[in-house]
Design a protein around this motif. Structure first.
Motif, short mmCIF file in Angstrom:
data_model
loop_
_atom_site.label_atom_id
_atom_site.label_comp_id
_atom_site.label_asym_id
_atom_site.label_seq_id
_atom_site.Cartn_x
_atom_site.Cartn_y
_atom_site.Cartn_z
N ARG A 112 -15.48 1.67 -3.36
CA ARG A 112 -14.03 1.51 -3.40
C ARG A 112 -13.58 0.46 -2.40
N ARG A 113 -14.12 0.51 -1.19
CA ARG A 113 -13.77 -0.48 -0.18
C ARG A 113 -14.12 -1.89 -0.62
N ARG A 114 -15.27 -2.04 -1.24
CA ARG A 114 -15.69 -3.37 -1.69
C ARG A 114 -14.76 -3.91 -2.77
N GLU A 115 -14.36 -3.04 -3.69
CA GLU A 115 -13.45 -3.48 -4.76
C GLU A 115 -12.08 -3.87 -4.22
N LEU A 116 -11.60 -3.14 -3.22
CA LEU A 116 -10.28 -3.41 -2.67
C LEU A 116 -10.27 -4.57 -1.68
N LEU A 117 -11.37 -4.74 -0.95
CA LEU A 117 -11.41 -5.75 0.11
C LEU A 117 -12.01 -7.07 -0.37
N VAL A 118 -13.12 -7.01 -1.06
CA VAL A 118 -13.86 -8.22 -1.43
C VAL A 118 -13.43 -8.74 -2.79
N GLU A 119 -13.53 -7.87 -3.81
CA GLU A 119 -13.26 -8.33 -5.18
C GLU A 119 -11.80 -8.65 -5.42
N ASP A 128 1.04 -6.83 13.51
CA ASP A 128 1.86 -5.63 13.69
C ASP A 128 0.99 -4.43 14.04
N LYS A 129 1.50 -3.57 14.90
CA LYS A 129 0.74 -2.39 15.35
C LYS A 129 0.43 -1.45 14.20
N ASN A 130 1.40 -1.23 13.31
CA ASN A 130 1.20 -0.32 12.19
C ASN A 130 0.66 -1.04 10.96
N GLY A 131 1.06 -2.27 10.75
CA GLY A 131 0.65 -3.00 9.56
C GLY A 131 -0.84 -3.27 9.48
N ARG A 132 -1.51 -3.41 10.62
CA ARG A 132 -2.94 -3.73 10.62
C ARG A 132 -3.80 -2.54 10.21
N ARG A 133 -3.22 -1.34 10.13
CA ARG A 133 -4.02 -0.14 9.89
C ARG A 133 -4.69 -0.16 8.52
N MET A 134 -3.99 -0.63 7.48
CA MET A 134 -4.61 -0.67 6.14
C MET A 134 -5.81 -1.61 6.13
N ILE A 135 -5.68 -2.75 6.82
CA ILE A 135 -6.78 -3.72 6.87
C ILE A 135 -7.96 -3.15 7.65
N LEU A 136 -7.67 -2.53 8.79
CA LEU A 136 -8.75 -1.96 9.61
C LEU A 136 -9.42 -0.78 8.92
N GLN A 137 -8.66 -0.05 8.10
CA GLN A 137 -9.27 1.07 7.37
C GLN A 137 -10.29 0.57 6.36
N LEU A 138 -10.01 -0.57 5.73
CA LEU A 138 -10.97 -1.13 4.78
C LEU A 138 -12.16 -1.76 5.50
N LEU A 139 -11.92 -2.35 6.68
CA LEU A 139 -13.01 -2.97 7.42
C LEU A 139 -13.86 -1.95 8.17
N HIS A 140 -13.21 -0.98 8.79
CA HIS A 140 -13.91 0.04 9.58
C HIS A 140 -13.19 1.37 9.40
N PRO A 141 -13.51 2.14 8.36
CA PRO A 141 -12.71 3.33 8.02
C PRO A 141 -12.81 4.44 9.06
N HIS A 142 -11.65 5.09 9.29
CA HIS A 142 -11.52 6.27 10.14
C HIS A 142 -12.15 6.06 11.53
N GLY A 177 -21.84 -3.47 6.87
CA GLY A 177 -22.15 -4.77 6.29
C GLY A 177 -21.37 -5.09 5.04
N ILE A 178 -20.09 -4.70 5.01
CA ILE A 178 -19.30 -4.90 3.79
C ILE A 178 -18.97 -6.36 3.54
N LEU A 179 -19.05 -7.21 4.59
CA LEU A 179 -18.73 -8.64 4.42
C LEU A 179 -19.99 -9.50 4.48
N GLN A 180 -21.09 -8.98 3.97
CA GLN A 180 -22.34 -9.75 3.99
C GLN A 180 -22.27 -11.02 3.15
N SER A 181 -21.47 -11.00 2.11
CA SER A 181 -21.36 -12.16 1.24
C SER A 181 -20.49 -13.27 1.83
#
Length: 682
Positions: free
Chosen positions: A517-524, A435-449, A562-566
């Motif tokens: 914060r991004r690591r806790e929300l995305l990885v953990e 979805d055009k709008n739905g992917r925004r939360m995911i992309l913000q955690l992967l590559h913010p702003h 490098g937030i997904l190094q693990s």
């Protein structure tokens, strides 16, 4: 007892006659008198002529028996009787009862879809002739107002003009009536530019009063959407000051910003702040803050408000954001005769917090973002819990998704966010990614702003804050510097403002480190693992999607910082999944395009070759080595050029021998010597 028996003696048994014995009943009815002979009748006639004679009254007739005979006996008769009684009551209660029945029958005919235009115009003309002279009475009626709306919709322009001229002096009064307000909206919908201008000019001096009215506020907001830029400004400035309400000439200004209006008209800033604060306070108390004109005025207020006034307005808005209520328009649509049970069932469908309704416009989104940024930890917790059942709806909305992005960026309580927001998003990951709008939360955690995924207007909304809440003791400091307060200084600001009884958040909206914060929300939270699973299982669909490919790219490069190094193993598996599709032979028999020839997937693979050396190596060894001559034309040729344009020399050396032969044979065109600006991001 004995004496009593002696006095009473023995009881005598009543003898039963033969007739009574047979019937077995104890009859006490008097015997019927025999008819009088003729002589006795003559004597009675003579006595009646004597003075002082009173004739005996005739025996009363049995009225009960006659009433019983008139009472309905069958169910059908009872229904007809009750219908007659209700009709009689309506005739007494409604003065235009017969007119209402006639117009209702015409309405049923004219609003059908299978009615021709000529026949409908005849029915409309006939209905308007019956209404002539009774427009005001009809506009306030529940049923007749609907008939009137249909007539306004389908009548001719001449008839519409006559209706507007007849109701023009009464439009303001009708705007405050429960059922007539819908008629006013319908008239404005079909009004000409001149008629709309006349109506807006009639609102001068009444805008603030109508906004305070629960029904009239809907008309002001409706006109605000229909009005032009200058007309919107004339409606808006009446909320700024009492002087602008009294003098119409002062409202004719081309200045859009409140700061410019104050300087141009030389108004006192303190009086404007006090007046606007009083207006907002009354609107907030009544819960009338879901209109666009109110949102615009509040945003202008924040540009001039002092610290205490801005903080008070925000503190009063926050409880309303999570309050469940029905909109005024939805309230009027629930008719009075509906039972309480029906009303409860209907309200379940339309009930939603004010925040979910405010984010439907960009100005409303800005106010919600300001409230989230400047709220305390407890207030943020209430806001997040208030939208718990609306996460799905917000995530797929254009502006609602930006509010969730802001929430994920500033709220420090990651456990609460994981429990309420992230877990809900995990149940609909594939839908979000596509979805055009739905992917925004995911992309913000992967590559913010990132400007690749957010427009400049979106980034302005996400970075919005009230400058007066971050003013330092040094008043000479520039506002642009205030908006870039470091975290350490922000913590000092919080400590200094604790004395006022309310914690004001820092300029960034939080105290926790953004990467943590991004690591806790995305990885953990397990969100990243779910994303890798969705992308690997549906790699063919996502690569060819205009929106899904962006999430695949960010996962394939490991995200920013490098937030997904693990997740090295999962990234390698994703690279192999993409390369496995590229291995498939090029055929014209299948309807599906090859990933090298599809517009979206070919550009994604080119982008990965330029920015991910590990992917480039995997793709070359699995799909391209020894097969480059097949892909030397079309979209796939850009992928081959990317190997030669890579900034990594090892990748160039890997592909150059084979590609150079193709260029010498003119099978493959030579790439540009220099990459265009931001080619790696395109």
């Amino acid at each position: 007892m004995a004496a009593g028996k002696e006095r009473g003696g023995t009881k005598r048994k009543r003898t039963v006659s033969v007739a009574e014995g047979r019937s077995g009943t104890w009859s006490k009815k008097p015997k019927e008198s025999a008819p009088k002979p003729a002589k006795l009748k003559l004597l009675d006639a003579k006595k009646s002529k004597e003075p002082g004679f009173k004739a005996s009254k005739p025996p009363k007739s049995d009225n009960k028996a006659s009433v019983r005979s008139k009472e309905p006996q069958t169910p059908k008769e009872r229904r007809l009787a009750s219908k007659e009684m209700s009709e009689a009551r309506k005739k007494k209660r409604k003065p235009n009862y017969h007119l209402e029945k006639e117009l209702a029958s015409l309405w049923e005919k004219m609003r059908r879809y299978n009615v021709g235009n000529e026949e409908r115009s005849k029915l409309v003309t006939q209905a308007l002739q019956k209404m002539n002279g009774k427009y005001l009475e009809i506009a306030g009626s529940h049923v007749l107002a609907r008939v009137f709306q249909t007539c306004v919709k389908y009548c001719t322009q001449e008839e519409r003009d006559s209706i507007f001229d007849a109701l023009r002096p009464h439009l303001l009064a009708l705007s405050c009536k429960k059922y007539a307000v819908h008629l006013v909206k319908k008239i404005l919908d079909h009004a000409s530019k001149k008629q709309l201008e006349v109506f807006i000019s009639s609102l001068h001096g009444h805008v603030t009063a109508l906004l305070r009215h629960s029904v009239g506020s809907a008309v002001i907001d409706y006109v605000f959407h229909l009005a032009s830029g200058s007309q919107k400004q004339s409606l808006l400035v009446e909320m700024y000051s009492t002087e602008l309400q009294l003098f119409k000439d002062l409202t004719l200004t081309n200045s859009g910003r409140l700061v410019d209006i104050i300087s141009r008209l030389q108004l006192q800033k303190s009086s404007v702040v006090r007046h606007m604060y009083s207006v907002f306070q009354s609107l907030i108390e009544k819960g009338i803050v879901n209109h666009s004109i109110v949102h615009k005025a509040i945003l202008e207020f924040f540009t001039i408000a002092d610290k205490s006034s801005a903080a008070d307005v925000i503190q009063q808005l926050i409880p309303l954001l999570v309050q469940d209520s029905l909109t005024e328009e939805e309230n009027t649509q629930i008719s009075a005769p509906e039972t309480q049970k029906k009303r409860k069932n209907k309200s379940k469908n339309v009930k939603e917090p004010l925040l979910a309704r405010m984010v439907r416009t960009r100005d409303g989104l800005k106010i919600c973002i300001i409230c989230v940024k400047h709220a305390t930890a407890k207030e943020r917790k209430k806001i997040i819990k208030g939208v718990k059942s609306h996460i799905r709806k917000l995530s797929l909305d254009q502006f609602g998704s930006l509010l969730l992005v802001c929430t994920l960026s500033v709220v420090d309580d990651t456990k609460l966010l994981t429990k309420i927001v992230i877990q809900e998003l995990q149940t609909m990951l594939k839908e979000l990614v596509l979805d055009k709008n739905g992917r925004r939360m995911i992309l913000q955690l992967l590559h913010p702003h990132s400007s690749l995924y957010f427009t400049p207007e979106d980034l302005v909304c996400l970075n919005l804050s009230v400058a007066s809440l971050f003013e330092q003791a040094d008043e000479t400091k520039d506002v642009s510097e205030i908006n870039q307060v470091p975290v350490e200084q922000g913590e000092n600001l919080i400590d200094n403002n604790e004395k006022e009884g309310r914690i004001v958040q820092s300029a960034t909206g939080s105290k926790k480190d953004s990467f943590r914060r991004r690591r806790e929300l995305l990885v953990e939270s397990g969100l990243a693992e779910g994303l890798f699973g969705i992308c690997i299982d549906n790699i063919g669909e996502l690569l060819c999607s205009n929106f899904g490919k962006d999430v695949v790219y960010e996962l394939a490069v490991g995200g920013s910082d490098g937030i997904l190094q693990s997740f090295t193993d999962r990234i390698t598996a994703l690279h192999e999944a993409i390369a496995s599709l590229a291995v498939l032979p090029k055929t014209n028999e299948t309807e599906e395009e090859h990933v090298f020839e599809n517009f979206h997937s070919s550009r994604l693979i080119r982008k990965l070759v330029l920015n991910s050396p590990s992917f480039a190596t995997t793709l070359w060894k699995m799909a391209l080595e020894g097969k480059c001559d097949i892909w030397a034309q079309g979209h796939s040729s850009k992928i081959l050029h990317a190997f030669l344009q890579s900034s990594v020399s090892a990748i160039q050396d890997l592909a150059k021998p084979e590609l150079q032969l193709l260029m010498d044979r003119d099978v493959l065109k030579a790439p540009d010597s220099k990459l265009p600006e931001k080619a790696a991001d395109s």
